[in-house]
Design a protein around this motif. Sequence first.
Motif, PDB file in Angstrom:
ATOM      1  N   TYR B 149      33.650 -37.305  -3.018  1.00 36.70           N
ATOM      2  CA  TYR B 149      34.109 -37.877  -4.290  1.00 36.70           C
ATOM      3  C   TYR B 149      35.134 -36.968  -4.960  1.00 36.70           C
ATOM      4  O   TYR B 149      36.041 -37.420  -5.629  1.00 36.70           O
ATOM      5  N   LEU B 266      30.159 -43.936  -3.445  1.00 38.56           N
ATOM      6  CA  LEU B 266      31.019 -42.996  -4.167  1.00 38.56           C
ATOM      7  C   LEU B 266      32.477 -43.412  -4.084  1.00 38.56           C
ATOM      8  O   LEU B 266      33.171 -43.482  -5.097  1.00 38.56           O
ATOM      9  N   PHE B 281      24.706 -50.229  -6.809  1.00 37.84           N
ATOM     10  CA  PHE B 281      24.538 -49.223  -7.858  1.00 37.84           C
ATOM     11  C   PHE B 281      24.465 -49.880  -9.242  1.00 37.84           C
ATOM     12  O   PHE B 281      23.636 -49.542 -10.072  1.00 37.84           O
TER      13      PHE B 281
ATOM     14  N   PHE C 123      22.177 -42.701   1.654  1.00 35.20           N
ATOM     15  CA  PHE C 123      22.611 -42.365   0.307  1.00 35.20           C
ATOM     16  C   PHE C 123      22.054 -43.375  -0.698  1.00 35.20           C
ATOM     17  O   PHE C 123      21.596 -43.014  -1.782  1.00 35.20           O
ATOM     18  N   LEU C 208      25.782 -30.768  -0.878  1.00 40.47           N
ATOM     19  CA  LEU C 208      26.755 -31.858  -1.073  1.00 40.47           C
ATOM     20  C   LEU C 208      26.070 -33.084  -1.672  1.00 40.47           C
ATOM     21  O   LEU C 208      26.596 -33.728  -2.580  1.00 40.47           O
ATOM     22  N   SER C 211      25.246 -32.669  -5.332  1.00 41.31           N
ATOM     23  CA  SER C 211      26.419 -32.780  -6.191  1.00 41.31           C
ATOM     24  C   SER C 211      26.876 -34.233  -6.297  1.00 41.31           C
ATOM     25  O   SER C 211      27.334 -34.677  -7.339  1.00 41.31           O
ATOM     26  N   SER C 212      26.709 -34.998  -5.203  1.00 39.34           N
ATOM     27  CA  SER C 212      27.090 -36.415  -5.258  1.00 39.34           C
ATOM     28  C   SER C 212      26.202 -37.181  -6.231  1.00 39.34           C
ATOM     29  O   SER C 212      26.679 -38.026  -6.993  1.00 39.34           O
ATOM     30  N   PHE C 215      27.120 -36.321  -9.679  1.00 42.64           N
ATOM     31  CA  PHE C 215      28.396 -36.951 -10.001  1.00 42.64           C
ATOM     32  C   PHE C 215      28.182 -38.389 -10.468  1.00 42.64           C
ATOM     33  O   PHE C 215      28.848 -38.873 -11.370  1.00 42.64           O
ATOM     34  N   LEU C 216      27.216 -39.064  -9.852  1.00 39.37           N
ATOM     35  CA  LEU C 216      26.929 -40.445 -10.247  1.00 39.37           C
ATOM     36  C   LEU C 216      26.076 -40.510 -11.514  1.00 39.37           C
ATOM     37  O   LEU C 216      25.646 -41.578 -11.921  1.00 39.37           O
ATOM     38  N   GLY C 217      25.823 -39.340 -12.115  1.00 37.64           N
ATOM     39  CA  GLY C 217      25.028 -39.337 -13.331  1.00 37.64           C
ATOM     40  C   GLY C 217      23.542 -39.250 -13.063  1.00 37.64           C
ATOM     41  O   GLY C 217      22.730 -39.460 -13.952  1.00 37.64           O
ATOM     42  N   LEU C 218      23.164 -38.950 -11.814  1.00 33.35           N
ATOM     43  CA  LEU C 218      21.748 -38.861 -11.485  1.00 33.35           C
ATOM     44  C   LEU C 218      21.320 -37.401 -11.337  1.00 33.35           C
ATOM     45  O   LEU C 218      20.508 -37.061 -10.484  1.00 33.35           O
ATOM     46  N   GLY C 219      21.871 -36.529 -12.168  1.00 31.41           N
ATOM     47  CA  GLY C 219      21.482 -35.120 -12.127  1.00 31.41           C
ATOM     48  C   GLY C 219      20.421 -34.833 -13.179  1.00 31.41           C
ATOM     49  O   GLY C 219      20.167 -35.649 -14.055  1.00 31.41           O
ATOM     50  N   GLY C 227      27.728 -30.256  -9.326  1.00 28.89           N
ATOM     51  CA  GLY C 227      28.002 -31.695  -9.328  1.00 28.89           C
ATOM     52  C   GLY C 227      28.094 -32.221 -10.754  1.00 28.89           C
ATOM     53  O   GLY C 227      28.957 -33.030 -11.089  1.00 28.89           O
ATOM     54  N   TYR C 228      27.188 -31.729 -11.606  1.00 32.11           N
ATOM     55  CA  TYR C 228      27.224 -32.117 -13.012  1.00 32.11           C
ATOM     56  C   TYR C 228      28.579 -31.757 -13.617  1.00 32.11           C
ATOM     57  O   TYR C 228      29.187 -32.546 -14.343  1.00 32.11           O
ATOM     58  N   ILE C 230      31.505 -31.373 -12.222  1.00 31.29           N
ATOM     59  CA  ILE C 230      32.584 -32.258 -11.766  1.00 31.29           C
ATOM     60  C   ILE C 230      32.473 -33.612 -12.452  1.00 31.29           C
ATOM     61  O   ILE C 230      33.447 -34.166 -12.961  1.00 31.29           O
ATOM     62  N   GLY C 231      31.244 -34.133 -12.474  1.00 29.57           N
ATOM     63  CA  GLY C 231      31.037 -35.441 -13.089  1.00 29.57           C
ATOM     64  C   GLY C 231      31.421 -35.422 -14.564  1.00 29.57           C
ATOM     65  O   GLY C 231      32.081 -36.327 -15.066  1.00 29.57           O
TER      66      GLY C 231
END
Lengths: 515, 325, 279
Positions: B149, B266, B281, C123, C208, C211-212, C215-219, C227-228, C230-231
């Motif tokens: 991403y 992603l 999602f 994923f 990885l 972080s993904s 990034f999607l807000g699932l941290g 990852g947070y 970057i997001g």
Amino acid sequence: MTYLKATTFLIAAALAAPALAQQDGGRLDIVVQPEPPGLMLGLVQNGPTQMVSGDIYESLLRYTTDLEPQPSLAKSWTISDDGLVYTFKLQDGVTWHDGEPFTAADVVFSADVFLRETHARLRSSLAYVQSIEAPDDTTVVFTLKEPFGPFINAFEVGTMPIVPKHIYEGTDYATNEMNATPIGTGPFKFDKWEKGSYIHLVKNEDYYVEGLPHLDEIFYRVIPDAAARAVAFETGEVDVLPGGSVENWDVPRLTEMEGVCSTGKGWEFFAPHAWMWLNNREGPTSNKLFRQAVMYALDREFVKEVVWNGFGTVATGPISSKTNFYSDDVTIYDHNPDKAKELLAEMGYDGEPVRVLPLPYGETWQRWAEAVRQNLSEVGINVELDSTDVAGWNEKTSQWDYDMAFTYLYQYGDPALGVSRNYVASQIKKGSPWNNVEGYDNPALDEKWNAAATMVTPAERETAYAEIQKEIVDDVPVAWLLELEFPTIYRCNVKDLVTTAIGVNDGPRGAWIEQ
Amino acid sequence: MQIAIAIFSRLVKAALTLLAIAVLNFFLVHAAPGDPAVVLAGEAGAADEAMIEQLRERFGLDQPFHVQLGKYVWGIVQFDLGYSFRQGAPVSQLIAERLPATLLLTMTAFGISLACGIALGVAAAARVGKASDTMLTTLALLFYATPLYWLALMAVLVFSVWLGWLPGFGYETVGANYTGLTRLLDILKHLILPALTLGLFFMSVYMRMTRASMLEVSQLDFVKTARAKGLSGPAIRRRHILRNAILPVVTLAGLQAGQLVGGAVLTETVFAWPGIGRLMFESLAARDYNTILGVFIVSAAMVILFNIITDLVYRIVDPRIGATA
Amino acid sequence: MTLWKRFSSNTGAMIGVIILLLVIAIALLAPVIFPKGPWQMVQRPFLAPFSTDGLPLGTDTLGRNVAAQLAYGARVSLLVGLVSTVVALLIGVPLGAVAGFYGSWVDEGAMRFTEFFQTIPNFALAIVLVAILEPTLTSITLAIAIVSWPPVARLVRAEVMSVRKREFVDAARVAGLTRRRILVAQVLPNTVSPIIVMASLMVATAILLESSLSFLGLGDPNAMSWGYMIGAARTVIRQHWWLSFLPGIAIVITVLALNLIGEGLNDALNPHLSRKARA
């Protein structure tokens, strides 16, 4: 002489917008975020649906940015002196998008049958209604049981969308196949919905207002990533970023671009008001001193300047300054950590951790929660941030599983429509995140809220609400944060887009593009 | 005939697997906190008990859990993925609208990564130890370590914002009404960035595997024999080594191709690509149970389909492999 | 000793070790270097790197110290990577070992189970798991473990099957050892080296994945991770690209180091393949 004398508005007045050089033609690309779940406005009333379907459907009235009613499907109306009978005269020669004529029967069906079943928010206003009748094809009469001042605000398109009787009568509304191709009376017709990409609306050539709309077509664009939405605007792919579609820190950069304008108007009807529910039932938040300490601990000015990039106004209490009957004669909570510590010491706070539930609506809200955590820990409150998605947030708040929870709600122009629901005890009901979720129970105030709703004159109501605000602000049932401002960003050659209290939702009707 | 029986038994197994996946995921998504009725009601800006009850009834959520599960499984058996109450459309229709975009993206990425990965791997193996080999392997390592991403974000920043060469998001130019070749080219232009960023990671995987596999095979006896017979380097590489070295790469790739379909969330989010990953999602946040389950089942079916295809390809390339393999 | 010699003669692997040790040191020392923690707002937001004394990498959207965030992020990334790998091994190793050693219906059952998990898109499954359990470090770690164990099981099964047939196993059987003892004491130790290699790569993949998800807000909102970062910064990528760039580089370097080490180990443990054959 009463304030609410019989009033008649004439269509000519409303259409007196300067008829200078409005040019016809062109297309408008508007971002819609997130993708609406459906476009049948009578069934779905979330923000994105209201924005797209506000062009397809109409209600009886529209509202200026000062919340003055204007003609829409009704060309004129009168309210009886006792505030009980609302009589609407409908426009002539209106047809549905499928060619069927629109009549008063459609209005009666929509308000009395369809929306009573599907529209929770309208239902609470309709509870004041005795009867809805159509003496002839172009007249509709609403008769109330008792005076209800805010009723005149109920004829907005998202509140009372008029739906076609000939399509829905006698069917199962939710599964009616026509929901996929909505039929309204509005200035634009539904053409195509490419799921995940865009919704295409085209000009309604038979629109009943001569010369409108100016635009040929509108594309509502679905772009899930906030940064990509900003890029889309920069590269000229889209012309309009409605409020909230880009993060606030992008706003200054975008508005500084050549030929880009922005306006904070167009949200007056909603007046989004943000606060944190403080669980009044249990834990430290059930203590009034703790709640006051929270108010003093928060640096709301910082959040406004940094997190919201200067947009918005620090809220003084339950009613937004944009809503009718706002009063600023209340205790003002400034950022005062020492005072907060004093209050915490006075109550004997023992360091019990409190959970803060952010609103899962993107980065701005996440940062806001982080700033609040920082503010609270500075005065010695132990904070844990909860994390969840939209569904989880709805569940936790509606099941009262939180200590402090972010939210914001619309006020719909009147405290009786959008404010009192969060504070009166009759609205303490598990299962909904849109009522008195904090569990504030103050019978003396409840009576005042209820009385204020049914007073006949605005002057009386003004006094009543001022008193309520003064009292409730000392109790801090919730931690009021900001009156949110969602600037609409658009290219300056798009003219007359935001002219009403609901802005982009019904703006394309009169919008035009300067070539 | 033998192949037909093998395929048939694979299909039966596949059907059972899919059913099991449906059941497992049914439990999973229903275990998530939150309720689609509350979400839907909530989004209306107001909700009362009556409305939520009414919605729950319409969604069938008022029924006992085992009844809901039974109904769902019975539907699956009849190839019915159910109805999305949130979007007011059958799930199969929602997925059918989105699947082509996902397939286009993932298969392009897959094709590029496999072709380039093998080519570069062969090239690196042929120059083992030389500077060009070191450069290629280092690059592969780097891409292998880069979050997808993040690469996507950086690619958008450089190629569409700074340089303005390529569109940074979307599937095609909206409202341009292109047809035929123009439309194809337009879609291709939109495809480049997402397909490349998605493909680079896999390319580095395939490249490293091909290279390792090439070197391994080149140590084997039959290659030495061929060399002893005086065949030239390129000829040996083509005829003997490559054919044998490529098999494990293709197998792995086949297994991954199916996973790609459900795993492009992603890329689809960053590039606003209207595929099923995003659909899943977004449905998850709304607890649109049937849609989430539908996407799971369809992408699992893709995994199985690609496994079967890989198997068949393998069987054709190397007939020694029996039906039980 | 020869193992270490072989490993240390591999330049790439040694670079990896040095980088990783550095990252670990930073992670461990984070509270010492940055006692204020990663969340404290210390200055104006959006200060560029190298522009302000005491804030070598500038500040983020809320005016927090980016250098401190990177250091604390290292803790989370390494922790999640390590723990999730251990958990995945705890699931995959026994399952694969039992399947490979006992064969027949045990093997059949275990492999069906593994295949089943490999059929569900990884994923997507991780996303759903985190959403169900709500994002916390524990749930994220668990979700990553659940999607990453099947390859372990397959690898261990294959190794066990090949070791099982060797002579020393027969010798142990003749000596009267129980099957379980043979598996635990004789067979498994011989499968350790490929497991170690795989584990080092799995830590990298887990970092990885974490972080993904972030990034999607699932941290986990209470844990600062790369990852947070970057997001959180991707919406300001146009004006302040370094806010997304720096944590991205941190991820790349750490994952790269782990991969280099994994390959070094692989080469050192499998000397029969020429070192250059595995790059």
